[in-house]
Design a protein around this motif. Structure first.
Motif, PDB file in Angstrom:
ATOM      1  N   ARG A 165      16.466 -29.957 -24.275  1.00 57.46           N
ATOM      2  CA  ARG A 165      17.850 -30.724 -24.468  1.00 57.46           C
ATOM      3  C   ARG A 165      17.979 -31.681 -23.359  1.00 57.46           C
ATOM      4  N   ASP A 166      18.866 -32.519 -23.737  1.00 57.71           N
ATOM      5  CA  ASP A 166      18.999 -33.624 -22.715  1.00 57.71           C
ATOM      6  C   ASP A 166      20.027 -33.198 -21.410  1.00 57.71           C
ATOM      7  N   VAL A 167      21.012 -32.299 -21.733  1.00 55.46           N
ATOM      8  CA  VAL A 167      22.144 -31.661 -20.932  1.00 55.46           C
ATOM      9  C   VAL A 167      21.485 -30.279 -20.237  1.00 55.46           C
ATOM     10  N   ALA A 168      21.423 -30.367 -19.016  1.00 59.36           N
ATOM     11  CA  ALA A 168      21.169 -28.964 -18.185  1.00 59.36           C
ATOM     12  C   ALA A 168      19.870 -28.134 -18.828  1.00 59.36           C
ATOM     13  N   PRO A 169      18.721 -29.100 -19.156  1.00 56.98           N
ATOM     14  CA  PRO A 169      17.472 -28.352 -19.679  1.00 56.98           C
ATOM     15  C   PRO A 169      17.042 -27.124 -18.644  1.00 56.98           C
ATOM     16  N   LEU A 170      16.277 -26.361 -19.516  1.00 57.16           N
ATOM     17  CA  LEU A 170      15.847 -24.970 -18.473  1.00 57.16           C
ATOM     18  C   LEU A 170      14.492 -25.737 -17.747  1.00 57.16           C
ATOM     19  N   ARG A 171      14.682 -25.537 -16.538  1.00 60.78           N
ATOM     20  CA  ARG A 171      13.652 -25.777 -15.670  1.00 60.78           C
ATOM     21  C   ARG A 171      13.744 -25.417 -14.455  1.00 60.78           C
ATOM     22  N   PRO A 172      12.665 -24.747 -13.459  1.00 60.58           N
ATOM     23  CA  PRO A 172      13.091 -24.311 -12.269  1.00 60.58           C
ATOM     24  C   PRO A 172      13.655 -25.411 -11.233  1.00 60.58           C
ATOM     25  N   ALA A 173      14.382 -25.130 -10.325  1.00 62.37           N
ATOM     26  CA  ALA A 173      15.035 -25.718  -9.584  1.00 62.37           C
ATOM     27  C   ALA A 173      13.779 -26.119  -8.462  1.00 62.37           C
ATOM     28  N   GLY A 174      13.824 -27.044  -7.681  1.00 63.56           N
ATOM     29  CA  GLY A 174      12.619 -27.554  -6.897  1.00 63.56           C
ATOM     30  C   GLY A 174      12.370 -26.431  -5.673  1.00 63.56           C
ATOM     31  N   ASP A 175      13.596 -25.781  -5.311  1.00 62.07           N
ATOM     32  CA  ASP A 175      13.500 -24.797  -4.291  1.00 62.07           C
ATOM     33  C   ASP A 175      13.647 -23.344  -4.849  1.00 62.07           C
ATOM     34  N   ALA A 176      13.540 -23.109  -5.955  1.00 64.27           N
ATOM     35  CA  ALA A 176      13.464 -21.786  -6.741  1.00 64.27           C
ATOM     36  C   ALA A 176      11.876 -21.131  -6.476  1.00 64.27           C
ATOM     37  N   VAL A 177      12.041 -19.700  -6.204  1.00 64.58           N
ATOM     38  CA  VAL A 177      10.736 -18.739  -6.299  1.00 64.58           C
ATOM     39  C   VAL A 177      10.465 -18.419  -7.540  1.00 64.58           C
ATOM     40  N   VAL A 178       9.378 -18.795  -7.970  1.00 63.08           N
ATOM     41  CA  VAL A 178       8.954 -18.297  -9.248  1.00 63.08           C
ATOM     42  C   VAL A 178       8.499 -16.904  -9.441  1.00 63.08           C
ATOM     43  N   ILE A 179       9.013 -16.054 -10.187  1.00 62.05           N
ATOM     44  CA  ILE A 179       8.720 -14.625 -10.430  1.00 62.05           C
ATOM     45  C   ILE A 179       7.935 -14.545 -11.840  1.00 62.05           C
ATOM     46  N   ASP A 180       6.833 -14.227 -12.052  1.00 59.19           N
ATOM     47  CA  ASP A 180       6.272 -14.272 -13.358  1.00 59.19           C
ATOM     48  C   ASP A 180       5.936 -12.658 -13.442  1.00 59.19           C
ATOM     49  N   THR A 181       7.130 -12.116 -14.438  1.00 57.84           N
ATOM     50  CA  THR A 181       7.110 -10.622 -14.945  1.00 57.84           C
ATOM     51  C   THR A 181       5.993 -10.144 -16.129  1.00 57.84           C
ATOM     52  N   SER A 182       5.088 -11.225 -16.486  1.00 61.36           N
ATOM     53  CA  SER A 182       4.396 -10.710 -17.677  1.00 61.36           C
ATOM     54  C   SER A 182       3.487  -9.403 -17.328  1.00 61.36           C
ATOM     55  N   GLY A 183       3.278  -9.129 -16.155  1.00 63.06           N
ATOM     56  CA  GLY A 183       2.221  -7.915 -15.927  1.00 63.06           C
ATOM     57  C   GLY A 183       3.199  -7.087 -14.913  1.00 63.06           C
ATOM     58  N   LEU A 184       4.415  -7.276 -14.693  1.00 60.29           N
ATOM     59  CA  LEU A 184       4.984  -6.415 -13.901  1.00 60.29           C
ATOM     60  C   LEU A 184       6.117  -5.263 -14.647  1.00 60.29           C
ATOM     61  N   GLY A 185       5.914  -4.232 -14.218  1.00 59.58           N
ATOM     62  CA  GLY A 185       7.349  -3.228 -14.411  1.00 59.58           C
ATOM     63  C   GLY A 185       8.572  -3.668 -13.855  1.00 59.58           C
ATOM     64  N   ILE A 186       9.635  -3.074 -14.455  1.00 60.27           N
ATOM     65  CA  ILE A 186      10.833  -3.499 -13.898  1.00 60.27           C
ATOM     66  C   ILE A 186      11.277  -3.178 -12.332  1.00 60.27           C
ATOM     67  N   GLU A 187      10.740  -2.039 -11.829  1.00 60.13           N
ATOM     68  CA  GLU A 187      10.915  -1.743 -10.402  1.00 60.13           C
ATOM     69  C   GLU A 187      10.093  -2.737  -9.531  1.00 60.13           C
ATOM     70  N   GLU A 188       8.816  -3.272 -10.127  1.00 60.23           N
ATOM     71  CA  GLU A 188       8.155  -4.224  -9.174  1.00 60.23           C
ATOM     72  C   GLU A 188       8.809  -5.718  -9.285  1.00 60.23           C
ATOM     73  N   ALA A 189       9.474  -5.895 -10.264  1.00 53.23           N
ATOM     74  CA  ALA A 189       9.885  -7.115 -10.636  1.00 53.23           C
ATOM     75  C   ALA A 189      11.147  -7.300  -9.693  1.00 53.23           C
ATOM     76  N   VAL A 190      12.071  -5.991  -9.650  1.00 48.14           N
ATOM     77  CA  VAL A 190      13.047  -6.091  -8.898  1.00 48.14           C
ATOM     78  C   VAL A 190      12.752  -6.226  -7.385  1.00 48.14           C
ATOM     79  N   SER A 191      11.850  -5.454  -7.033  1.00 50.85           N
ATOM     80  CA  SER A 191      11.418  -5.288  -5.686  1.00 50.85           C
ATOM     81  C   SER A 191      11.001  -6.641  -5.236  1.00 50.85           C
ATOM     82  N   ALA A 192      10.076  -7.475  -6.084  1.00 49.51           N
ATOM     83  CA  ALA A 192       9.781  -8.964  -5.512  1.00 49.51           C
ATOM     84  C   ALA A 192      10.983  -9.633  -5.342  1.00 49.51           C
ATOM     85  N   ALA A 193      11.995  -9.639  -6.398  1.00 42.36           N
ATOM     86  CA  ALA A 193      13.127 -10.209  -6.065  1.00 42.36           C
ATOM     87  C   ALA A 193      13.992 -10.105  -4.967  1.00 42.36           C
TER      88      ALA A 193
END
Ligand code: CDP
Ligand code: CDP
Length: 203
Positions: A165-193
């Motif tokens: 979409r033109d307005v506020a499209p989904l994309r990471p902010a330049g200064d965001a830390v990316v966390i890929d949770t594909s292979g992570l359990g909930i606890e691991e994802a929460v600890s990383a965050a």
């Protein structure tokens, strides 16, 4: 203390789970901004004009259970592309972000539009297959009649609408830390965050 944790990412990436856990751990308030768009979508499905629905929305006490259906999710990504709908929901979100005592917000545009000054920004993602599997299991557990293939197709359609979409499209902010949770359990994802946020809190 003013401190905003901005958590963005696509459907069922785990951002809501992380946001709730961080808010609990840090004693911050939490706002699931997707519920605002879902509430507008529910009114739109009932025949109300989405812009009027957004302007008259009472963000307190939204009924999450009633709003977490596949039909509402699809309609949410349609009304979310209407600029006047986004404008109507701006002030309440900006105020929440900078409230006293700290805030965790999850959505699509928190780190890019709602609170570019957020002290901690996370972009939570996962493969479309992992996300569709999670969402499918949730919808089945809630008694909804869905298929895995249908859920995957809907997740992909929503990703495309949200990122395209033109307005506020989904994309990471330049200064965001990316966390890929594909292979992570909930606890691991929460600890990383939590590690990212604690590091920012200590600065
Ligand atoms: O808020 P969002 O739509 O991004 O996702 P969520 O509601 O936090 O998570 C969607 C589903 O995936 C929930 O049922 C979570 O329990 C599950 N989940 C998971 O299986 N593994 C993770 N690392 C994170 C969430
Ligand atoms: O939980 P899930 O990630 O499946 O969806 P949601 O966060 O409840 O968001 C529903 C829809 O609202 C998304 O597909 C977006 O189109 C829209 N949305 C948005 O545009 N901006 C936000 N900050 C939050 C949600």
């Amino acid at each position: 203390m003013i401190f905003t944790v901005a958590i963005d990412g696509p459907a069922a990436s785990g951002k809501g789970t992380i946001a709730k856990a961080l808010a609990r751990e840090l004693g911050f308030a939490h706002l699931d901004t997707g519920l605002l768009y879902r509430a507008v979508a529910a009114k739109s499905l009932e025949g109300q004009d989405p812009v009027e629905a957004a302007q008259g929305l009472d963000p307190g006490g939204l009924d999450g259970a009633r709003l977490r259906t596949a039909a509402v999710a699809q309609e949410a990504s349609r009304v979310a592309a209407i600029p006047a709908v986004r404008v109507a929901l701006l002030d309440v979100q900006k105020a929440f972000a900078r409230r006293e005592g700290g805030a965790v917000m999850d959505g699509r545009d928190i780190g890019t539009v709602i609170c570019p000054e957020a002290e901690a920004k996370l972009f939570v993602t996962a493969s479309a297959e992992a996300r569709a599997g999670r969402r499918y299991r949730e919808l089945v557990a809630a008694g909804q009649e869905v298929t895995l293939e249908g859920t995957l197709a809907e997740v992909r359609a929503r990703d495309a609408r949200d990122a395209g979409r033109d307005v506020a499209p989904l994309r990471p902010a330049g200064d965001a830390v990316v966390i890929d949770t594909s292979g992570l359990g909930i606890e691991e994802a929460v600890s990383a965050a939590l590690a990212v946020v604690r590091e920012r809190l200590g600065r």
